[in-house]
Write a protein that holds these residues in place. Structure first.
Motif, PDB file in Angstrom:
ATOM      1  N   LEU A 136       0.822  -1.206   0.000  1.00  0.00           N
ATOM      2  CA  LEU A 136       0.000   0.000   0.000  1.00  0.00           C
ATOM      3  C   LEU A 136       0.857   1.256   0.000  1.00  0.00           C
ATOM      4  O   LEU A 136       0.526   2.249  -0.644  1.00  0.00           O
ATOM      5  CB  LEU A 136      -0.945  -0.008   1.202  1.00  0.00           C
ATOM      6  CG  LEU A 136      -2.252   0.726   0.964  1.00  0.00           C
ATOM      7  CD1 LEU A 136      -3.044   0.066  -0.138  1.00  0.00           C
ATOM      8  CD2 LEU A 136      -3.063   0.781   2.227  1.00  0.00           C
ATOM      9  N   PHE A 139       1.988   1.789  -3.271  1.00  0.00           N
ATOM     10  CA  PHE A 139       0.907   2.408  -4.035  1.00  0.00           C
ATOM     11  C   PHE A 139       0.849   3.913  -3.763  1.00  0.00           C
ATOM     12  O   PHE A 139       0.545   4.702  -4.654  1.00  0.00           O
ATOM     13  CB  PHE A 139      -0.421   1.750  -3.667  1.00  0.00           C
ATOM     14  CG  PHE A 139      -1.556   2.100  -4.581  1.00  0.00           C
ATOM     15  CD1 PHE A 139      -1.571   1.671  -5.891  1.00  0.00           C
ATOM     16  CD2 PHE A 139      -2.620   2.858  -4.133  1.00  0.00           C
ATOM     17  CE1 PHE A 139      -2.615   1.986  -6.734  1.00  0.00           C
ATOM     18  CE2 PHE A 139      -3.672   3.186  -4.965  1.00  0.00           C
ATOM     19  CZ  PHE A 139      -3.665   2.746  -6.274  1.00  0.00           C
ATOM     20  N   VAL A 175      -5.921   3.683 -15.118  1.00  0.00           N
ATOM     21  CA  VAL A 175      -6.446   2.406 -15.591  1.00  0.00           C
ATOM     22  C   VAL A 175      -5.571   1.282 -15.052  1.00  0.00           C
ATOM     23  O   VAL A 175      -6.061   0.287 -14.497  1.00  0.00           O
ATOM     24  CB  VAL A 175      -6.491   2.370 -17.131  1.00  0.00           C
ATOM     25  CG1 VAL A 175      -6.926   1.007 -17.618  1.00  0.00           C
ATOM     26  CG2 VAL A 175      -7.428   3.447 -17.649  1.00  0.00           C
ATOM     27  N   ASP A 177      -3.623   1.559 -12.494  1.00  0.00           N
ATOM     28  CA  ASP A 177      -3.666   1.593 -11.033  1.00  0.00           C
ATOM     29  C   ASP A 177      -4.830   0.795 -10.472  1.00  0.00           C
ATOM     30  O   ASP A 177      -4.729   0.210  -9.393  1.00  0.00           O
ATOM     31  CB  ASP A 177      -3.782   3.043 -10.538  1.00  0.00           C
ATOM     32  CG  ASP A 177      -2.543   3.835 -10.871  1.00  0.00           C
ATOM     33  OD1 ASP A 177      -1.550   3.204 -11.267  1.00  0.00           O
ATOM     34  OD2 ASP A 177      -2.563   5.062 -10.747  1.00  0.00           O
ATOM     35  N   LEU A 178      -5.931   0.796 -11.204  1.00  0.00           N
ATOM     36  CA  LEU A 178      -7.078   0.021 -10.725  1.00  0.00           C
ATOM     37  C   LEU A 178      -6.691  -1.451 -10.631  1.00  0.00           C
ATOM     38  O   LEU A 178      -6.967  -2.117  -9.636  1.00  0.00           O
ATOM     39  CB  LEU A 178      -8.283   0.212 -11.649  1.00  0.00           C
ATOM     40  CG  LEU A 178      -9.502  -0.641 -11.294  1.00  0.00           C
ATOM     41  CD1 LEU A 178      -9.987  -0.335  -9.897  1.00  0.00           C
ATOM     42  CD2 LEU A 178     -10.631  -0.409 -12.284  1.00  0.00           C
ATOM     43  N   ALA A 181      -4.459  -1.864  -7.642  1.00  0.00           N
ATOM     44  CA  ALA A 181      -5.158  -1.786  -6.353  1.00  0.00           C
ATOM     45  C   ALA A 181      -5.928  -3.070  -6.083  1.00  0.00           C
ATOM     46  O   ALA A 181      -5.900  -3.600  -4.965  1.00  0.00           O
ATOM     47  CB  ALA A 181      -6.105  -0.586  -6.352  1.00  0.00           C
ATOM     48  N   VAL A 182      -6.592  -3.583  -7.115  1.00  0.00           N
ATOM     49  CA  VAL A 182      -7.309  -4.838  -6.918  1.00  0.00           C
ATOM     50  C   VAL A 182      -6.322  -5.965  -6.648  1.00  0.00           C
ATOM     51  O   VAL A 182      -6.581  -6.863  -5.832  1.00  0.00           O
ATOM     52  CB  VAL A 182      -8.201  -5.143  -8.145  1.00  0.00           C
ATOM     53  CG1 VAL A 182      -8.863  -6.488  -8.002  1.00  0.00           C
ATOM     54  CG2 VAL A 182      -9.254  -4.061  -8.306  1.00  0.00           C
ATOM     55  N   ALA A 185      -5.547  -5.889  -3.096  1.00  0.00           N
ATOM     56  CA  ALA A 185      -6.643  -6.478  -2.326  1.00  0.00           C
ATOM     57  C   ALA A 185      -6.582  -8.006  -2.384  1.00  0.00           C
ATOM     58  O   ALA A 185      -6.811  -8.684  -1.371  1.00  0.00           O
ATOM     59  CB  ALA A 185      -7.984  -5.975  -2.860  1.00  0.00           C
ATOM     60  N   LEU A 186      -6.220  -8.536  -3.539  1.00  0.00           N
ATOM     61  CA  LEU A 186      -6.150  -9.997  -3.659  1.00  0.00           C
ATOM     62  C   LEU A 186      -4.971 -10.542  -2.864  1.00  0.00           C
ATOM     63  O   LEU A 186      -5.047 -11.630  -2.281  1.00  0.00           O
ATOM     64  CB  LEU A 186      -6.065 -10.400  -5.132  1.00  0.00           C
ATOM     65  CG  LEU A 186      -6.143 -11.899  -5.394  1.00  0.00           C
ATOM     66  CD1 LEU A 186      -7.408 -12.492  -4.800  1.00  0.00           C
ATOM     67  CD2 LEU A 186      -6.101 -12.190  -6.882  1.00  0.00           C
ATOM     68  N   TYR A 188      -3.976  -9.304  -0.134  1.00  0.00           N
ATOM     69  CA  TYR A 188      -4.461  -9.329   1.245  1.00  0.00           C
ATOM     70  C   TYR A 188      -5.394 -10.520   1.462  1.00  0.00           C
ATOM     71  O   TYR A 188      -5.307 -11.222   2.469  1.00  0.00           O
ATOM     72  CB  TYR A 188      -5.176  -8.018   1.590  1.00  0.00           C
ATOM     73  CG  TYR A 188      -5.845  -8.077   2.929  1.00  0.00           C
ATOM     74  CD1 TYR A 188      -5.079  -8.064   4.097  1.00  0.00           C
ATOM     75  CD2 TYR A 188      -7.219  -8.201   3.039  1.00  0.00           C
ATOM     76  CE1 TYR A 188      -5.678  -8.157   5.336  1.00  0.00           C
ATOM     77  CE2 TYR A 188      -7.825  -8.290   4.278  1.00  0.00           C
ATOM     78  CZ  TYR A 188      -7.059  -8.277   5.422  1.00  0.00           C
ATOM     79  OH  TYR A 188      -7.649  -8.381   6.644  1.00  0.00           O
ATOM     80  N   ALA A 189      -6.281 -10.746   0.488  1.00  0.00           N
ATOM     81  CA  ALA A 189      -7.218 -11.856   0.648  1.00  0.00           C
ATOM     82  C   ALA A 189      -6.484 -13.192   0.692  1.00  0.00           C
ATOM     83  O   ALA A 189      -6.912 -14.133   1.348  1.00  0.00           O
ATOM     84  CB  ALA A 189      -8.232 -11.851  -0.494  1.00  0.00           C
ATOM     85  N   VAL A 223      -3.289 -14.814 -10.786  1.00  0.00           N
ATOM     86  CA  VAL A 223      -4.202 -13.669 -10.863  1.00  0.00           C
ATOM     87  C   VAL A 223      -3.519 -12.435 -10.275  1.00  0.00           C
ATOM     88  O   VAL A 223      -3.571 -11.338 -10.851  1.00  0.00           O
ATOM     89  CB  VAL A 223      -5.519 -13.974 -10.116  1.00  0.00           C
ATOM     90  CG1 VAL A 223      -6.489 -12.824 -10.285  1.00  0.00           C
ATOM     91  CG2 VAL A 223      -6.137 -15.261 -10.632  1.00  0.00           C
TER      92      VAL A 223
END
Lengths: 642, 506
Positions: A136, A139, A175, A177-178, A181-182, A185-186, A188-189, A223
């Motif tokens: 992060l 980021f 574009v 960056d999206l 960012a996802v 999140a993945l 983290y998941a 992914v």
């Protein structure tokens, strides 16, 4: 501690210049920002030397909590290992030189304080990016770089083209960056954390994790790898998301140097190296990385061959060289991609600043068709441009030779099936690179002067604040290659990189690349030489040939000149339809359909009320009759329904 | 009685009404009355803000339950009490309301010249209602405050608004009132089922799944209009466009948060099964809201409308976050609400600055303002970036937490919800470019002045908050972490119980 100073000194300079710039004046702003940058580069280089040669130990400098929600914890922290130390040393050093150069280049500008503040901000954001200890914070730097580039590309905000280019850079980057960012999140998941230390330690445990996309199970690592690479594509201008980079030329030349060498486009490559412990277990994602990188290398080189704006040619060469770095990352030779990043930073900064010196000398002319015949007038600029182009074309013993050769050897040595695509694209691109570099050199400096007499009379060598950085960068473009080749890529690479790059034990590409056939090792250099020879033939000895080819193959020429029509394609497929859709949604969907309902109900009510008003006649007989109906109705209900 | 030692929340709620009483006693010439009314309102609101700092300081963040609870007999025969209290979720909204009110009063200082006394009264009454909404722990009490907000806001738009103010005010009133009727029905139904309107008791009351569905729909109608969710959003742009600057600030800053707060306080904890069941539906319309509203914002030619549509998009992120039912999603939604309260409020103030000077909201009438207004340019840039969600500004933490939370539901939810990142950058930068960049060639702009000291005083706290929330968001998330954790646990327990029950029955 030194490391933290190296990161935060530029921020201090930037804030002082921004807030007090008008009060303390341009000179003081330059002094403050450059003082801070010099301090940062001294600290940065010292930190690097102590870590790698002085027996220093890597670590993490914790600065405080950032975001917390449930088990989601992030901290502000600086990660001190070889990977970040190399980047900090390189970024601070080159950015300092660019700051100094800007004193001369921007001396006639109206808002010098603003320029220097933005430059320092840009540097700070990049430093936060490379020293991040978690995804992060990376980021944070990533977006900070985006903001600073937006501000600097649009620095001359009264020019519509500059504003458009700045917006384009920011939005195209977003574009990517999206995806990034996802991807975070993945991560983290998957891992329950986004701290590098925790993630990398848990890589073996999560190798088999699966994630559902399109109702198909994919390995989570793949992914994640693809999502992070989408982010890297945006920032590092890879094919598809590269469209912002050439337009970014609208900014002042020192900004281009900063963007292309030290602080922006390399971020994606750095991300690949930083995430190498995870990516090395995601072969599918690496395949995409290689293929996109190789295609970019080739695509940008072809476009570079026909452009006529001196900065644009160099911009496409950056795009192409970044492609090389991704080829290297894709075949598992992250060290080679970092090495090329380092050498490229020196020679690309040199080329841009050299081009700036030419533009400065030619009274702001950027079109190489209106240059020529100036090499005797600006000999120093001419000399450093030679060095820069030799390094770019991979001619020994200049820096680019070592790194580019290493990448192509690694691509050849890799066992992955897709790696050879990378090799062949890279090889062709090497030929084209040498060709367009010398095309630029010859058209800019040689031949008859094509500028008007007034401009020619003013051609002059730049002042010392501009030439000294050029000389220092030229030295870098010569020595960084052989100085670091063995340390970074030799059999003993572990001693240099330490734990900052951890690979899949099966990945032995760095050892195998030393054993490729002689022919493979020689091919890039030979092709580079041929490219140079061809450029001499075309532009020095037989200038009729390119003109003839241009008309004979007009379609190809136009296709290349228009950059494969990417801008037109995006305009037709994305931008214009979206704007049209936006207007339709507003005028039709919002104003007519959604608002039509309540407005219609309101109208209905009003009309209904008007009708009902007519019932209220004031005649008692009518009212009595209505009451009677009511009573009858109630009695009926009471009697029959109960 | 509570950790403050005195009825702090009631004082916070009704202190503005004391200010109203004082303003009502002011007599004299119009100019004197106006000036005194302004100063009284400002001091009252500042005092309230100061008092809320006590609340903030004495709040115990490690306790996820309700604090500062006050109870008084009201209608004992009906199980209705006067009960106030805050937990981590509502505390920061109380703060938001008390901090934004003085800023709004300052913003109206010079722009409101007619009926100043009445304007200030309306604003103070509004503050009472807003604080009351977030502090009440009884559903009937909540309902009264929730509806009470309508009246002063209706007047603020309808009297001090722009040319189409009557249309906008009535639209605002009718939209919200229609939803509210169903809310009232829900209150009655809950009361008849549980025998009380005490919120903490209702949270633990298990409504049967079938009843939950109907209750959810009734609550949804009310809260979705307030948020506003697509396709119930069209009242918002009209209301914003016609409202005076301070009205827009409080509308965007606090009022639309009441809908999302309603979801968090009532729908999700009281109706867990129905919430779970309706979550996919909420996700769908939230994603539509994000993309649709962003696109519409892109096409706007009116600054205020553009920012109003951006609010709809940002609130779409909030509703996605709430219905993920995990700690990241809900924390993200809460944070996004707070940051949006500050940032969109500030953006409306930015619009107000140039509107006061040039008297038009038409974007095309501006251009090249950076040259003449450097301080304004920097301020506006900061809030633009915060609206885009740049890390280091307020807008980031909420967005990224919702992204993280929604990824646990599905990749597509987070990708599509995240489209706001791209489109948001497009419409905000496009706005900024048209207003601030370019050559300054319009004649009436040539003499435009930079921020005045009063305006700097208005923006300074917002700038500080925006950076603080960006650099050190844990000082805010820390307040609601325990409460959110409790809420998530409660939800999972309720869902777990329901599935277990279903298993037994099957």
């Amino acid at each position: 501690m030194l490391f933290a100073v190296a990161v935060f000194a530029p921020l201090l300079g930037s804030v002082i210049a921004l807030l007090l710039g008008r009060a303390i004046g341009d000179r003081a702003c330059q002094a403050v920002t450059i003082g801070c940058m010099a301090l940062a580069s001294v600290c940065g280089v010292t930190a690097f030397v102590t870590l790698v040669y002085g027996g220093g130990s890597p670590g993490v400098v914790s600065l405080g909590d950032w975001i917390q929600a449930g088990s989601f914890h992030t901290q502000w922290a600086l990660r001190y290992d070889t990977l970040s130390a190399v980047m900090v040393a390189m970024v601070t050093f080159i950015a300092t030189l660019i700051h100094i150069y800007s004193i001369g280049y921007m001396s006639h500008d109206r808002s010098i304080w603003r320029f220097f503040s933005y430059l320092s901000l840009f540097t700070f954001a990049m430093l936060m990016l490379v020293t991040a200890d978690n995804l992060l914070q990376l980021f944070f730097g990533w977006e900070g770089v985006g903001l600073a580039s937006y501000l600097l590309i649009g620095f001359w905000y009264d020019r519509p083209k500059a504003c458009a280019a700045a917006m384009k850079a920011f939005i195209v980057n977003r574009v990517g960056d999206l995806g990034f960012a996802v991807g975070i999140a993945l991560v983290y998941a998957t891992f329950g954390s986004i701290d590098f230390t925790t993630i990398f330690a848990a890589v073996p445990a999560h190798q088999g994790d699966m994630y559902q996309v399109f109702d198909v199970s994919w390995r989570s690592f793949e992914v994640i790898g693809v999502l992070l690479f989408i982010g890297a594509m945006g920032k590092s201008a890879q094919l598809g998301l590269h469209v912002w980079l050439p337009d970014a030329m609208e900014g002042p030349t020192p900004v281009s140097a900063l963007i292309h060498a030290a602080t922006m486009v390399t971020a994606g490559v750095f991300l690949m190296a930083r995430m190498s412990p995870l990516l090395d277990f995601a072969p599918g994602a690496l395949e995409i990385v290689t293929i996109v990188g190789a295609s970019t290398a080739l695509f940008a080189a072809t476009v570079g061959c026909v452009q006529t704006d001196i900065k644009r040619i160099i911009a496409y060469s950056t795009c192409s060289q970044l492609g090389y770095m991704f080829i290297a990352a894709g075949v598992g030779a992250y060290q080679a991609s970092m090495f090329h990043l380092l050498t490229h930073a020196f020679f690309k900064a040199l080329l841009f600043l050299g081009a700036g010196s030419v533009i400065h000398a030619m009274s702001d002319e950027q079109d190489i068709r209106r240059m020529g015949g100036i090499w005797k007038l600006i000999p120093l600029t001419y000399a450093v441009m030679w060095i820069g182009n030799l390094a770019l074309s991979g001619i020994p013993p200049f820096a680019g030779y070592f790194s580019k050769d290493a990448i192509l050897e690694a691509a050849w040595a890799s066992h992955a099936g897709y790696a050879h695509y990378g090799f062949w694209c890279g090889l062709v691109a090497a030929f084209l690179t040498a060709f367009y570099s010398w095309r630029l050199l010859i058209l800019t400096f040689h031949g008859k002067p094509r500028a008007d007499a007034h401009t020619m009379a003013h051609v002059h060598e730049s002042p010392a604040v501009m030439t000294v950085p050029l000389i220092l960068l030229a030295i870098g473009a010569v020595v960084t290659g052989f100085a670091f080749a063995e340390q970074m890529l030799g059999h003993d690479w572990m001693a240099f990189w330490g734990a900052s790059i951890q690979l899949n034990p099966a990945n032995q590409v760095l050892h195998e690349m030393h054993d490729v056939p002689e022919l493979v090792a020689l091919a890039p250099t030979v092709l580079g030489g041929l490219g140079i020879a061809l450029a001499y033939l075309f532009y020095m000895f037989a200038p009729g040939i390119p003109a003839f080819l241009g008309t004979r193959f007009g379609a190809v020429h136009r296709f290349l000149l228009n950059k494969w029509y990417f801008d037109e394609l995006y305009g037709a497929v994305i931008v214009r339809p979206l704007m049209g859709l936006a207007r339709t949604l507003w005028i039709v969907a919002d104003a007519q359909i959604i608002d039509g309902m309540p407005n219609g109900v309101a109208g209905l009510t009003a009309d209904g009320a008007e009708q009902i008003v007519k019932v209220q006649t004031g005649s008692i007989a009518h009212y009595a009759f209505a009451m009677l109906i009511g009573v009858v109705f109630l009695v009926t209900v009471y009697l029959f329904i109960r | 009685m509570n950790q403050a030692g005195f009825p702090l929340l009631s004082m916070l709620t009704f202190l503005p009404l004391v200010g109203v009483a004082i303003i009502l006693t002011i007599r004299g010439e119009e100019a004197v009355v106006a000036s005194n009314a302004r100063w009284t309102a400002l001091w009252t609101s500042l005092l309230t803000a100061l008092l809320s700092v006590v609340l903030w300081a004495k709040f115990d963040p490690s306790d996820g339950g309700f604090q500062f609870v006050e109870t008084a007999e009201w209608l004992p025969a009906w199980g209705i009490t006067y009960k106030m209290g805050v937990d981590g979720i509502s505390l920061l909204f109380v703060m938001l309301a008390t901090v934004l009110t003085p800023i709004c009063i300052l913003a109206a200082w010079e722009t409101i010249q007619s009926r100043v006394r009445e304007f200030m009264i309306a604003f103070l009454v509004l503050e009472t209602m807003m604080v009351g909404v977030f502090a009440s722990l009884d559903f009937v009490l909540f309902y009264m405050f929730f509806e009470g907000v309508l009246i002063p806001m209706y007047l603020i738009i309808g009297i001090w608004g722009g040319p189409r103010r009557v249309y906008a005010a009535i639209k605002f009133f009718l939209y919200t009132l229609a939803g509210s009727l169903l809310l009232l029905l829900a209150v009655l139904a809950m009361w008849s089922a549980a025998g009380t309107t005490d919120i903490p008791t209702l949270m633990t009351h298990a409504f049967s799944p079938r009843v939950q569905t109907w209750l959810f729909l009734a609550l949804f109608a009310s809260f979705a209009v307030k948020v506003p969710m697509w396709p119930l959003h069209t009242w918002l742009p009209d209301a914003h466009v016609e409202a005076p600057t301070s009205g827009s600030v409080i509308l965007a800053g606090v009022l639309i948060k009441m809908g999302a707060y309603g979801f968090l306080r009532f729908s999700v904890p009281m109706l867990p099964d129905a919430s779970q069941e309706f979550a996919p539906f909420i996700f769908a319309i939230s994603v539509i809201a994000v993309i649709y509203a962003s696109l519409v914002a892109l096409a706007q030619t009116d600054m205020k409308k553009l920012i109003a549509y951006s609010s709809v998009a940002h609130m779409g992120i909030v509703t996605i976050g709430i219905f993920t039912f995990n700690a990241q999603g809900i924390s993200g939604a809460l944070f996004q609400m707070l940051s949006h309260g500050v940032v969109s409020g500030a953006l409306f103030l930015c619009v107000g600055v140039v509107y006061d000077r040039i008297h038009t909201r038409e974007i095309a009438r501006y251009g090249g303002l950076s040259d003449r207004m450097p301080a304004y340019a920097i301020t506006f840039m900061l809030f633009t970036m915060a609206s885009i969600g740049l890390p280091g500004t307020a807008g980031f933490a909420g967005e990224v937490l919702v992204l993280v939370g929604s990824l646990k539901i599905s990749l597509w939810l987070s990708l599509l919800g995240g489209m706001g990142m791209i489109l948001g950058a497009a419409y905000m930068l496009w706005l900024y470019r048209r207003m601030m960049f370019g050559a300054l060639d319009k004649i009436d702009l040539k003499g435009i002045l930079d921020l005045s000291p009063r305006e700097i005083a208005i923006f300074a706290p917002l700038v500080l908050l925006t950076l603080w929330m960006g650099i050190y968001p844990s000082s805010f998330t820390g307040f609601f972490e325990a409460s959110v954790g409790r809420m998530v646990d409660h939800h999972q327990a309720a869902i777990g119980a329901a599935t277990k029950l279903a298993g037994v029955l099957r």
